[in-house]
Design a protein around this motif. Sequence first.
Motif, PDB file in Angstrom:
ATOM      1  N   TYR A  49       0.833  -1.206   0.000  1.00  0.00           N
ATOM      2  CA  TYR A  49       0.000   0.000   0.000  1.00  0.00           C
ATOM      3  C   TYR A  49       0.865   1.253   0.000  1.00  0.00           C
ATOM      4  CZ  TYR A  49      -3.448  -3.489   1.200  1.00  0.00           C
ATOM      5  OH  TYR A  49      -4.241  -4.601   1.186  1.00  0.00           O
ATOM      6  N   SER A  50       2.066   1.158   0.524  1.00  0.00           N
ATOM      7  CA  SER A  50       2.968   2.316   0.506  1.00  0.00           C
ATOM      8  C   SER A  50       3.440   2.634  -0.908  1.00  0.00           C
ATOM      9  CB  SER A  50       4.163   2.083   1.434  1.00  0.00           C
ATOM     10  OG  SER A  50       4.907   0.982   1.012  1.00  0.00           O
ATOM     11  N   ASP A  51       3.400   1.644  -1.825  1.00  0.00           N
ATOM     12  CA  ASP A  51       3.724   1.926  -3.231  1.00  0.00           C
ATOM     13  C   ASP A  51       2.718   2.902  -3.830  1.00  0.00           C
ATOM     14  OD1 ASP A  51       5.958   0.271  -3.257  1.00  0.00           O
ATOM     15  OD2 ASP A  51       4.818  -1.470  -3.945  1.00  0.00           O
ATOM     16  N   ILE A  52       1.460   2.790  -3.443  1.00  0.00           N
ATOM     17  CA  ILE A  52       0.442   3.735  -3.913  1.00  0.00           C
ATOM     18  C   ILE A  52       0.659   5.086  -3.252  1.00  0.00           C
ATOM     19  CG2 ILE A  52      -2.027   4.261  -3.971  1.00  0.00           C
ATOM     20  CD1 ILE A  52      -2.546   1.247  -4.091  1.00  0.00           C
ATOM     21  N   LEU A  53       0.966   5.073  -1.955  1.00  0.00           N
ATOM     22  CA  LEU A  53       1.178   6.320  -1.215  1.00  0.00           C
ATOM     23  C   LEU A  53       2.349   7.114  -1.784  1.00  0.00           C
ATOM     24  CD1 LEU A  53       0.354   8.042   1.260  1.00  0.00           C
ATOM     25  CD2 LEU A  53       1.995   6.723   2.577  1.00  0.00           C
ATOM     26  N   THR A  54       3.427   6.431  -2.151  1.00  0.00           N
ATOM     27  CA  THR A  54       4.616   7.107  -2.685  1.00  0.00           C
ATOM     28  C   THR A  54       4.549   7.301  -4.195  1.00  0.00           C
ATOM     29  OG1 THR A  54       5.791   5.005  -2.901  1.00  0.00           O
ATOM     30  CG2 THR A  54       6.104   6.240  -0.844  1.00  0.00           C
ATOM     31  N   GLU A  55       3.432   6.911  -4.798  1.00  0.00           N
ATOM     32  CA  GLU A  55       3.184   7.059  -6.234  1.00  0.00           C
ATOM     33  C   GLU A  55       4.162   6.261  -7.088  1.00  0.00           C
ATOM     34  OE1 GLU A  55       2.870  11.213  -7.106  1.00  0.00           O
ATOM     35  OE2 GLU A  55       1.089  11.437  -5.866  1.00  0.00           O
ATOM     36  N   THR A  56       4.678   5.170  -6.545  1.00  0.00           N
ATOM     37  CA  THR A  56       5.470   4.235  -7.332  1.00  0.00           C
ATOM     38  C   THR A  56       4.547   3.431  -8.238  1.00  0.00           C
ATOM     39  OG1 THR A  56       7.050   4.074  -5.521  1.00  0.00           O
ATOM     40  CG2 THR A  56       7.158   2.357  -7.181  1.00  0.00           C
ATOM     41  N   VAL A  57       3.319   3.199  -7.768  1.00  0.00           N
ATOM     42  CA  VAL A  57       2.311   2.462  -8.518  1.00  0.00           C
ATOM     43  C   VAL A  57       1.031   3.285  -8.534  1.00  0.00           C
ATOM     44  CG1 VAL A  57       0.895   0.378  -8.555  1.00  0.00           C
ATOM     45  CG2 VAL A  57       3.262   0.235  -7.848  1.00  0.00           C
ATOM     46  N   GLU A  58       0.417   3.390  -9.723  1.00  0.00           N
ATOM     47  CA  GLU A  58      -0.904   3.997  -9.847  1.00  0.00           C
ATOM     48  C   GLU A  58      -1.882   2.888 -10.202  1.00  0.00           C
ATOM     49  OE1 GLU A  58      -1.058   7.164 -12.653  1.00  0.00           O
ATOM     50  OE2 GLU A  58       0.551   8.273 -11.684  1.00  0.00           O
ATOM     51  N   VAL A  59      -2.975   2.801  -9.472  1.00  0.00           N
ATOM     52  CA  VAL A  59      -3.988   1.783  -9.724  1.00  0.00           C
ATOM     53  C   VAL A  59      -5.251   2.496 -10.168  1.00  0.00           C
ATOM     54  CG1 VAL A  59      -5.318  -0.101  -8.739  1.00  0.00           C
ATOM     55  CG2 VAL A  59      -2.993   0.292  -7.954  1.00  0.00           C
ATOM     56  N   THR A  60      -5.746   2.133 -11.358  1.00  0.00           N
ATOM     57  CA  THR A  60      -6.966   2.717 -11.899  1.00  0.00           C
ATOM     58  C   THR A  60      -7.977   1.608 -12.112  1.00  0.00           C
ATOM     59  OG1 THR A  60      -5.618   4.334 -13.079  1.00  0.00           O
ATOM     60  CG2 THR A  60      -7.912   4.137 -13.755  1.00  0.00           C
ATOM     61  N   VAL A  61      -9.184   1.792 -11.576  1.00  0.00           N
ATOM     62  CA  VAL A  61     -10.257   0.821 -11.811  1.00  0.00           C
ATOM     63  C   VAL A  61     -10.784   1.068 -13.210  1.00  0.00           C
ATOM     64  CG1 VAL A  61     -12.485  -0.022 -11.019  1.00  0.00           C
ATOM     65  CG2 VAL A  61     -10.813   0.787  -9.358  1.00  0.00           C
ATOM     66  N   CYS A  62     -10.765   0.051 -14.060  1.00  0.00           N
ATOM     67  CA  CYS A  62     -11.122   0.217 -15.470  1.00  0.00           C
ATOM     68  C   CYS A  62     -12.602   0.531 -15.671  1.00  0.00           C
ATOM     69  CB  CYS A  62     -10.741  -1.022 -16.263  1.00  0.00           C
ATOM     70  SG  CYS A  62      -8.956  -1.255 -16.381  1.00  0.00           S
ATOM     71  N   ASP A  63     -13.476   0.031 -14.807  1.00  0.00           N
ATOM     72  CA  ASP A  63     -14.912   0.279 -14.955  1.00  0.00           C
ATOM     73  C   ASP A  63     -15.227   1.757 -14.801  1.00  0.00           C
ATOM     74  OD1 ASP A  63     -14.756  -2.435 -14.858  1.00  0.00           O
ATOM     75  OD2 ASP A  63     -15.947  -2.676 -13.052  1.00  0.00           O
ATOM     76  N   GLU A  64     -14.662   2.349 -13.783  1.00  0.00           N
ATOM     77  CA  GLU A  64     -15.049   3.712 -13.414  1.00  0.00           C
ATOM     78  C   GLU A  64     -14.027   4.755 -13.825  1.00  0.00           C
ATOM     79  OE1 GLU A  64     -15.288   3.283  -9.233  1.00  0.00           O
ATOM     80  OE2 GLU A  64     -16.669   1.610  -9.359  1.00  0.00           O
ATOM     81  N   GLU A  65     -12.843   4.309 -14.298  1.00  0.00           N
ATOM     82  CA  GLU A  65     -11.742   5.228 -14.610  1.00  0.00           C
ATOM     83  C   GLU A  65     -11.460   6.157 -13.424  1.00  0.00           C
ATOM     84  OE1 GLU A  65      -9.648   5.216 -17.136  1.00  0.00           O
ATOM     85  OE2 GLU A  65     -10.677   3.499 -17.978  1.00  0.00           O
ATOM     86  N   ARG A  66     -11.403   5.547 -12.261  1.00  0.00           N
ATOM     87  CA  ARG A  66     -11.134   6.316 -11.046  1.00  0.00           C
ATOM     88  C   ARG A  66      -9.889   5.759 -10.388  1.00  0.00           C
ATOM     89  NH1 ARG A  66     -15.434   5.849  -6.582  1.00  0.00           N
ATOM     90  NH2 ARG A  66     -14.037   4.287  -5.788  1.00  0.00           N
ATOM     91  N   LYS A  67      -8.963   6.636 -10.049  1.00  0.00           N
ATOM     92  CA  LYS A  67      -7.734   6.217  -9.400  1.00  0.00           C
ATOM     93  C   LYS A  67      -7.996   5.906  -7.945  1.00  0.00           C
ATOM     94  CE  LYS A  67      -4.405   8.976 -11.233  1.00  0.00           C
ATOM     95  NZ  LYS A  67      -3.290   9.895 -11.165  1.00  0.00           N
ATOM     96  N   ILE A  68      -7.421   4.821  -7.468  1.00  0.00           N
ATOM     97  CA  ILE A  68      -7.458   4.522  -6.032  1.00  0.00           C
ATOM     98  C   ILE A  68      -6.324   5.289  -5.410  1.00  0.00           C
ATOM     99  CG2 ILE A  68      -7.214   2.736  -4.286  1.00  0.00           C
ATOM    100  CD1 ILE A  68      -8.248   0.733  -6.340  1.00  0.00           C
ATOM    101  N   GLN A  69      -6.660   6.246  -4.559  1.00  0.00           N
ATOM    102  CA  GLN A  69      -5.637   7.039  -3.904  1.00  0.00           C
ATOM    103  C   GLN A  69      -6.171   7.549  -2.580  1.00  0.00           C
ATOM    104  OE1 GLN A  69      -4.641  10.473  -6.194  1.00  0.00           O
ATOM    105  NE2 GLN A  69      -6.721  10.825  -6.842  1.00  0.00           N
ATOM    106  N   ILE A  70      -5.378   8.302  -1.902  1.00  0.00           N
ATOM    107  CA  ILE A  70      -5.802   8.844  -0.616  1.00  0.00           C
ATOM    108  C   ILE A  70      -6.967   9.796  -0.846  1.00  0.00           C
ATOM    109  CG2 ILE A  70      -5.092  10.208   1.375  1.00  0.00           C
ATOM    110  CD1 ILE A  70      -2.216   9.453   0.682  1.00  0.00           C
ATOM    111  N   SER A  71      -8.029   9.598  -0.060  1.00  0.00           N
ATOM    112  CA  SER A  71      -9.177  10.502  -0.210  1.00  0.00           C
ATOM    113  C   SER A  71      -9.516  11.203   1.061  1.00  0.00           C
ATOM    114  CB  SER A  71     -10.401   9.734  -0.705  1.00  0.00           C
ATOM    115  OG  SER A  71     -10.521   8.481  -0.116  1.00  0.00           O
TER     116      SER A  71
END
Length: 88
Positions: A66-88
Amino acid sequence: MANKNPLSTIKANVENHIGKKVRLKANKGRKKTTIREGILESAYPSIFVVKIDGGYNSVRRVSYSYSDILTETVEVTVCDEERKIQIS
């Protein structure tokens, strides 16, 4: 009231999308990035696993923290909604 821990927020977001198709954009260093699509298979206390169809009847599983997402090493996008999973 204090804000939740950012990693627990990311973990909750990832858990909400288990079983959905996602697009991973991973920074491999030295200006190398890879983009892959797969199914968000499972979430564990410190990592999540994505199942990627490699073709020719091969399946590959990759895991990220999960720290890979926090540090922006990995970006995860849900293909259905085209919404990035990130800190909200």
